[in-house]
Design an enzyme around this catalytic site. Sequence first.
Site: not given
Length: 423
Positions: A111-113
């Site tokens: 994931a990444k944000g």
Amino acid sequence: MAQLPSRELDTPTFRLAMSQFDEAASLMALDPDLRERLKFPQRSLAVSVPVRMDDGHVEVFTGYRVQHDSSRGPSKGGIRFHPDVNLGEVAALAMWMTWKCALADLPYGGAKGGVAVAPKRLSRGELQRLTRRYAAEIFPLIGPDKDVPAPDVGTDAQVMAWIMDTYSQQVGFSVPGVVTGKPLSIGGSLGREEATGRGVVYVTLEALRHLNLDIRNTTVAIQGFGNVGSHTARIMHECGARIVAVSDVNGGIYNPKGIDIPTLLAGYKDAGRSLAAMNLGEALSNDELLQLDCTVLIPAALSEQITERNATRLKCRILSEGANGPTTLEADRIIQDMGIFVIPDILANSGGVIVSYFEWVQDAQRFFWKASDIQNRLRDLMTSAFARTMEFAALKRTSMRMAALMSGIDKVAQAHSHRGLYP
Ligand code: NAD
């Protein structure tokens, strides 16, 4: 190049991640149905983040959280605060996290944000309000068993503490395991802050050994002097290498005799001075740094720094990718032909997520390890991932980058094949 499901994904960084995936998937003859599923993120959330600024007006920032794949466990990935953050970049970084976690054998998806903001332009109060509102907006996606953020460019342990507190306030009790890279006082792990840099050093030492190069004759140039770059510089220096150049967003310094790294760190970090103001070397630009004659070049800033334009001018023996996606596809072909030994990003910078995993395990067990346990386990996981990648590259007669991607993708493919397609 395949049709993209959203125009917002159409960015150079997402195209780079997708092209790397396509090349690896073709080489390993990945099942075409699975290939379609893994090309794009499983879930993407775009959020508006309204923040009351110190002067009383409200500014609205755009944020994202993208989960690329969660077939092997909760998804994991950092949060970036930088003006250039966009959906395509976040999705690319999320995809790389999937392969990175699988390559390191961690029970995580990727994931990444991020938020499109220049954090240095905000006051501490504004930064805290931005972080908390962003955390509240992505609350439906995150959780210790769902998706676990960590620091990345422009974020640090304090930002993680605010996210942990915001999440804990929403559920009504303390949940340390919702983020990693936290301060020690709330369930952080020893060794997490330096973990990515330490990991870069472990695999670089393996590459030097493989090429029969002596650390005492090794010269190192590092682009980026934040979390990854500064810890890499310190630990490489402690190991006996000569750090000849370092840089940050404002440019760099060069000293062929070796930069005095402890003095630089004390002045730069603690007194907040610029690299050039320390008088420890002559000034050089970021582009000049990349073209220095050195044993090891370590990009540790942003993506797409080594391109078609400058790749032929690289003079290093080893390229150890501390940053995510620092080398474009075209540049990659050029440097392979030049015989540069590449330690690809998903292997070289995996120390951060490995120690994040240790932190998450310690939080779940409410039992904390000694610094030496962390370092030994980190070294163990990184050197074995390096050895497996070398073996795989030799077996498949391919590059280190393709070998690392293929082994990561293969583990994800196995998980999908065992779980099947729902419904
Ligand atoms: P950071 O914000 O701590 O530091 C970034 C550094 O890059 C700063 O020194 C900044 O001045 C410099 N920089 C920014 N723009 C630049 C430019 N255009 N040219 C040259 N230098 C520039 O970030 P970080 O956490 O050290 O992350 C650096 C890279 O490592 C990123 O690609 C990140 O995704 C990757 N990474 C970080 C971690 C981690 O644990 N922090 C883990 C894995 C990978």
